[in-house]
Motif scaffolding. Sequence first.
Motif, short mmCIF file in Angstrom:
data_model
loop_
_atom_site.label_atom_id
_atom_site.label_comp_id
_atom_site.label_asym_id
_atom_site.label_seq_id
_atom_site.Cartn_x
_atom_site.Cartn_y
_atom_site.Cartn_z
N ARG A 19 0.88 -1.28 -0.22
CA ARG A 19 0.12 -0.29 -0.38
C ARG A 19 0.78 1.23 -0.10
NH1 ARG A 19 -5.52 0.94 2.95
NH2 ARG A 19 -5.81 2.03 0.84
N ILE A 20 1.88 1.14 0.47
CA ILE A 20 2.86 2.47 1.22
C ILE A 20 2.94 2.34 -0.45
CG2 ILE A 20 4.86 3.01 1.88
CD1 ILE A 20 3.95 1.81 4.54
N GLN A 21 3.90 1.28 -1.61
CA GLN A 21 5.07 1.48 -2.31
C GLN A 21 3.54 1.94 -3.80
OE1 GLN A 21 8.18 -1.34 -3.16
NE2 GLN A 21 6.92 -2.41 -1.80
N GLU A 22 2.24 1.43 -3.61
CA GLU A 22 1.21 2.07 -4.46
C GLU A 22 1.29 3.32 -4.21
OE1 GLU A 22 -1.80 -0.72 -3.57
OE2 GLU A 22 -0.23 -2.54 -5.03
N LYS A 23 0.70 3.78 -2.96
CA LYS A 23 0.54 5.21 -3.06
C LYS A 23 1.01 5.67 -1.68
CE LYS A 23 -4.61 3.66 -3.72
NZ LYS A 23 -5.99 3.92 -2.95
N PRO A 24 2.10 6.48 -1.71
CA PRO A 24 3.12 6.91 -0.96
C PRO A 24 2.40 7.95 -0.17
CG PRO A 24 3.99 7.05 -3.15
CD PRO A 24 2.85 5.80 -2.98
N HIS A 25 1.41 8.51 -0.88
CA HIS A 25 0.90 9.61 0.07
C HIS A 25 0.53 9.15 1.56
CE1 HIS A 25 -2.18 8.31 -2.21
NE2 HIS A 25 -3.19 8.61 -1.26
N LEU A 26 0.03 8.69 1.40
CA LEU A 26 -0.73 8.05 2.66
C LEU A 26 0.38 7.74 3.59
CD1 LEU A 26 -2.38 4.33 1.78
CD2 LEU A 26 -3.73 6.44 2.41
N LEU A 27 2.18 8.02 3.94
CA LEU A 27 2.49 8.05 5.25
C LEU A 27 2.43 9.59 5.45
CD1 LEU A 27 5.95 7.10 3.30
CD2 LEU A 27 4.66 5.99 4.93
N ASN A 28 1.03 10.45 4.78
CA ASN A 28 0.89 11.99 4.97
C ASN A 28 -0.28 11.59 6.24
OD1 ASN A 28 3.62 12.96 4.28
ND2 ASN A 28 2.96 13.59 2.26
N GLN A 29 -1.18 10.92 5.86
CA GLN A 29 -2.42 10.56 6.71
C GLN A 29 -2.03 9.38 7.19
OE1 GLN A 29 -5.15 9.29 3.11
NE2 GLN A 29 -4.09 10.64 1.66
N LEU A 30 -1.20 9.88 8.58
CA LEU A 30 -0.50 9.16 9.69
C LEU A 30 -0.60 10.10 10.40
CD1 LEU A 30 1.16 6.17 8.65
CD2 LEU A 30 -0.85 5.82 8.28
N PRO A 31 -2.38 10.36 10.90
CA PRO A 31 -1.86 11.54 11.84
C PRO A 31 -1.15 11.67 13.09
CG PRO A 31 -4.25 11.02 11.71
CD PRO A 31 -3.77 10.14 10.90
N TYR A 32 -1.80 9.98 13.56
CA TYR A 32 -1.56 9.60 15.50
C TYR A 32 0.30 9.61 14.91
CZ TYR A 32 -0.83 8.24 20.04
OH TYR A 32 -1.26 8.39 21.60
N PRO A 47 6.16 21.13 30.33
CA PRO A 47 6.70 20.48 29.46
C PRO A 47 8.01 18.90 28.94
CG PRO A 47 7.75 21.72 30.32
CD PRO A 47 6.32 21.89 30.63
N GLU A 48 8.21 18.83 29.87
CA GLU A 48 8.42 17.48 30.48
C GLU A 48 8.05 16.28 30.20
OE1 GLU A 48 12.13 16.90 30.45
OE2 GLU A 48 12.64 19.59 31.05
N THR A 49 6.79 16.10 29.82
CA THR A 49 5.91 14.80 29.67
C THR A 49 5.61 14.73 28.01
OG1 THR A 49 4.99 15.44 31.64
CG2 THR A 49 4.20 13.67 30.23
N PHE A 50 6.04 13.30 27.79
CA PHE A 50 5.41 12.91 26.38
C PHE A 50 4.03 12.78 26.32
CE2 PHE A 50 5.24 9.07 22.90
CZ PHE A 50 5.43 9.41 22.64
N ILE A 51 3.67 13.89 24.92
CA ILE A 51 1.89 13.82 25.26
C ILE A 51 1.87 14.65 23.87
CG2 ILE A 51 -0.17 15.05 25.53
CD1 ILE A 51 1.76 16.04 28.20
N PRO A 52 1.97 12.82 23.03
CA PRO A 52 1.28 13.44 21.49
C PRO A 52 0.34 13.76 20.85
CG PRO A 52 2.19 10.81 22.14
CD PRO A 52 2.07 11.55 23.64
N ASP A 53 -1.24 13.81 21.87
CA ASP A 53 -1.64 14.53 21.57
C ASP A 53 -2.22 15.95 21.64
OD1 ASP A 53 -4.06 11.81 21.65
OD2 ASP A 53 -4.38 12.19 23.83
#
Length: 464
Positions: A294-307, A366-372
């Motif tokens: 899927r990544i090779q067919e549609k590499p733009h999917l890498l930019n559709q992984l928000p988390y 700031p010292e806490t890992f918060i992806p949100d």
Amino acid sequence: MPPYNPILGHLPVVINVMSSIPRDSHNQYLPGLLRRAYPDLGPNFYMDTWPFGSPVLFICEPIALHQITQEHSLPKHPDLREFLRPLASGLDIVTMEGQQWKTWRNIFNPGFSLAHLMTLTPLIINETAILCDILKERAEEAKIFAMKSLTDRWTMDIIGNVVLETNLNTQRADNPMGQCTKATDTLINSYINADLDRHIANLRLDTNTTSKSIVGLAMQTYLAGDTSRKSIDDTFRVFALSQIKQFLFSGHDTASSTMCYIFYVLSMHPGIKQCVEDEHNRLLGPTLESKSSRIQEKPHLLNQLPYTTAVLKEIMRLYPVASSLRGGEPGFCVRDPEGQSLPTDGFLVWAVSQPLHRDPNYWVRPETFIPDRWLVGPDDPLYPIKGAWRPFEYGPRNCIGQELAMMELKVAMVFVLHTFDVEVAYAQFDLEKPKNPNTVSGERAYQLTLAGPSDGLPCRVKRK
């Protein structure tokens, strides 16, 4: 500025602060440590580093950083040029200035565009598959190893492929190009020149074919920029050689270090790691084969992984791998948030993101890992303040390779997290090789001089 000794300047202060952390720690820790030791010290301050270097103006907040990188882009400092001279002979786009810099940045820009890099996704996947094969061998051995040694070679091979369209094979063989600190300049030059000769010969055979490599695109841009040029000349060869060395030996270490910190942070946050894997499974499919196709067919999917992107940006916030050394100019002053005017003439103006990225004035917890914090809206307290996140810097002198770095890191996250559990093994490593002190602000995986994790990130891996 910190307390000043009329004879020794700031040397006693620096010695006192730096003696509290390991000697191999990155010097970007210095401004943050000084601000903790002297709470009244603002985010922008002067330091006399005599007799070891130029006097410094630290810039550690977004308003002043905007002024020196975007509003009025200060030139790179001569100390940086001299540091890189053995590698690039002063002809690299990191330290070039004026029209010369504009010309060569424009020549290499097409190869680093996102649209072009997307076409190179299969090359990145192939090198990442080799990394996974090596990790499988490490899993069978069940021994502790330095992850950085593997990610260094992984990124070196990716850059060799996308820049030169050549297989360096440093992951599987002892190619001297993969040991940049040991290879001689003559050996490196001869190796790269041979690849340049190949590209030039291919271009002569067919001038209408668009090259996939970054250097091939640069050749075509160089020729198109002046119709009087009928072939690649010595000018291009000299400048291209310097850029390629810069890309290979400076570019590979930054992505390699960040990849190590991805493993380090996610090993401590298994719930977040699972959320990343769930996102990959939803968008790319449940098997490694489906993800790869899927990544090779549609590499733009890498930019559709928000988390995934949020996790990556948060790791780069906590562990930035680069800063910017600028030279002050006569008559140019930085205006700080309090309205003070800070002269820059005669100073090394150091734009340091590490203390800014952990400054409670700009980041909640700031010292806490918060992806949100990268997923919330502007009304949320976690929402990042504009200009406070600067791993690639902003302005015309931002990192030319940032899109490539984000792509290769995302691909590696998809493949490695699907296949392995990475266990960080500092506890056992320290029993065998104790040292004191071995943390920075309680952080065992502190950043070394080149920004990678201490002791190369001792790890074990297990197959899922």
